[in-house]
Design an enzyme around this catalytic site. Structure first.
Site, PDB file in Angstrom:
ATOM      1  N   TYR A 120      10.403  -8.222   4.505  1.00 25.95           N
ATOM      2  CA  TYR A 120       9.214  -7.418   4.827  1.00 25.95           C
ATOM      3  C   TYR A 120       8.588  -7.835   6.173  1.00 25.95           C
ATOM      4  CZ  TYR A 120       8.887  -4.964   0.295  1.00 25.95           C
ATOM      5  OH  TYR A 120       9.098  -4.139  -0.798  1.00 25.95           O
ATOM      6  N   GLU A 130      18.471  -5.332   5.883  1.00 28.72           N
ATOM      7  CA  GLU A 130      18.101  -5.779   4.534  1.00 28.72           C
ATOM      8  C   GLU A 130      19.323  -6.274   3.744  1.00 28.72           C
ATOM      9  OE1 GLU A 130      14.365  -2.624   4.378  1.00 28.72           O
ATOM     10  OE2 GLU A 130      16.084  -2.293   3.074  1.00 28.72           O
ATOM     11  N   LYS A 188      11.938  -3.944  -8.264  1.00 29.85           N
ATOM     12  CA  LYS A 188      10.962  -5.019  -8.058  1.00 29.85           C
ATOM     13  C   LYS A 188      10.702  -5.760  -9.378  1.00 29.85           C
ATOM     14  CE  LYS A 188       8.743  -2.644  -4.165  1.00 29.85           C
ATOM     15  NZ  LYS A 188       7.490  -2.059  -3.624  1.00 29.85           N
ATOM     16  N   HIS A 233      12.204  -0.683  -4.351  1.00 28.35           N
ATOM     17  CA  HIS A 233      12.278  -0.657  -2.884  1.00 28.35           C
ATOM     18  C   HIS A 233      13.495   0.147  -2.465  1.00 28.35           C
ATOM     19  CE1 HIS A 233      12.511  -1.882   1.301  1.00 28.35           C
ATOM     20  NE2 HIS A 233      13.805  -2.008   1.075  1.00 28.35           N
ATOM     21  N   ASN A 289       4.838  -0.182  -7.546  1.00 26.31           N
ATOM     22  CA  ASN A 289       5.704   1.005  -7.491  1.00 26.31           C
ATOM     23  C   ASN A 289       7.179   0.756  -7.805  1.00 26.31           C
ATOM     24  OD1 ASN A 289       6.459  -0.129  -5.076  1.00 26.31           O
ATOM     25  ND2 ASN A 289       5.674   1.520  -3.774  1.00 26.31           N
TER      26      ASN A 289
HETATM   27  N1  UDP Z   1       2.117  -1.491  -0.398  1.00 24.32           N
HETATM   28  C1  UDP Z   1       0.888  -1.775  -0.956  1.00 24.32           C
HETATM   29  N2  UDP Z   1      -0.235  -1.154  -0.465  1.00 24.32           N
HETATM   30  C2  UDP Z   1      -0.170  -0.273   0.568  1.00 24.32           C
HETATM   31  C3  UDP Z   1       1.085   0.022   1.128  1.00 24.32           C
HETATM   32  C4  UDP Z   1       2.212  -0.610   0.620  1.00 24.32           C
HETATM   33  O1  UDP Z   1       0.791  -2.576  -1.896  1.00 24.32           O
HETATM   34  O2  UDP Z   1      -1.218   0.268   0.962  1.00 24.32           O
HETATM   35  C5  UDP Z   1       3.327  -2.148  -0.932  1.00 24.32           C
HETATM   36  C6  UDP Z   1       4.130  -1.213  -1.839  1.00 24.32           C
HETATM   37  O3  UDP Z   1       4.650  -1.995  -2.906  1.00 24.32           O
HETATM   38  C7  UDP Z   1       5.223  -0.726  -0.937  1.00 24.32           C
HETATM   39  C8  UDP Z   1       5.484  -1.959  -0.092  1.00 24.32           C
HETATM   40  O4  UDP Z   1       4.180  -2.517   0.133  1.00 24.32           O
HETATM   41  O5  UDP Z   1       6.353  -0.292  -1.664  1.00 24.32           O
HETATM   42  C9  UDP Z   1       6.141  -1.741   1.238  1.00 24.32           C
HETATM   43  O6  UDP Z   1       5.389  -0.785   1.965  1.00 24.32           O
HETATM   44  P1  UDP Z   1       6.114   0.406   2.736  1.00 24.32           P
HETATM   45  O7  UDP Z   1       5.086   1.076   3.575  1.00 24.32           O
HETATM   46  O8  UDP Z   1       7.350  -0.092   3.413  1.00 24.32           O
HETATM   47  O9  UDP Z   1       6.489   1.409   1.544  1.00 24.32           O
HETATM   48  P2  UDP Z   1       7.906   1.774   0.887  1.00 24.32           P
HETATM   49  O10 UDP Z   1       8.931   1.788   1.989  1.00 24.32           O
HETATM   50  O11 UDP Z   1       8.201   0.741  -0.166  1.00 24.32           O
HETATM   51  O12 UDP Z   1       7.716   3.146   0.287  1.00 24.32           O
HETATM   52 MG    MG Z   2       9.366   0.410   3.477  1.00 16.92          MG
END
Ligand code: UDP
Ligand code: MG
Length: 153
Positions: free
Chosen positions: A53, A130, A13, A119, A116
């Protein structure tokens, strides 16, 4: 597609790029034995991020997620190998870095969910979706890895 040809979409990211963690992330997938088959540094337009997303569009954090993902360039990659989607998620660990397994990427390099740094696809089907969002046909390269027989039995 044979098992070893499974593909995952992995992206550093914008904050991972700005913090200079791209090499560390590539290193972890390389040293595991996965094969890099596509990579591009990309300032992602908002419409691409909205496609990427789309399942999260009704979440409260969605606007800030799109904003942070468009705040700078992303390193978009496709990694290939046996169970790369599932194992890729192990290497990333939990969405919230505070819950990350010891030593895993999000546990080592970041603190908060909204920062975090990486991705990773969560299923083979979402990985294919994707990859098609981020790469054109032909940009994902087919080649023989000379270490193949030293990685797989
Ligand atoms: N995210 C966030 N707050 C939340 C949950 C998710 O900012 O409460 C962001 C975070 O950067 C995350 C992304 O949204 O990586 C996509 O969410 P997902 O649940 O798909 O998590 P991932 O697959 O990235 O672990
Ligand atoms: Mg995800």
């Amino acid at each position: 597609m044979s098992g070893n040809k499974e593909q995952a979409f992995i992206a550093v990211k914008p904050n991972g790029v700005q913090r200079g963690i791209v090499g560390e992330i590539i290193k972890r997938f390389e040293q595991k034995g996965f094969k890099l088959v596509a990579m591009r540094l990309h300032q992602a337009p908002v419409d691409l991020l909205e496609k990427h997303y789309c399942e999260l569009s009704d979440k409260p954090f969605y606007p800030k997620l799109i904003k942070s993902m468009s705040s700078g360039p992303v390193v978009a990659m496709v990694w290939e190998g046996l169970n790369v989607v599932k194992t890729g998620r192990v290497l990333l660990s939990e969405t919230n870095p505070a819950d990350s397994k010891p030593g895993m990427i999000r546990g080592v390099f970041c603190i908060q969910t909204g920062r975090n740094i990486i991705h990773g696809s969560t299923s083979v089907a979402s990985a294919q979706k994707e990859i098609n969002v981020w790469f054109k046909p032909g940009e994902v390269v087919e080649y023989q890895n000379c270490a193949q027989d030293w990685i797989y039995e």
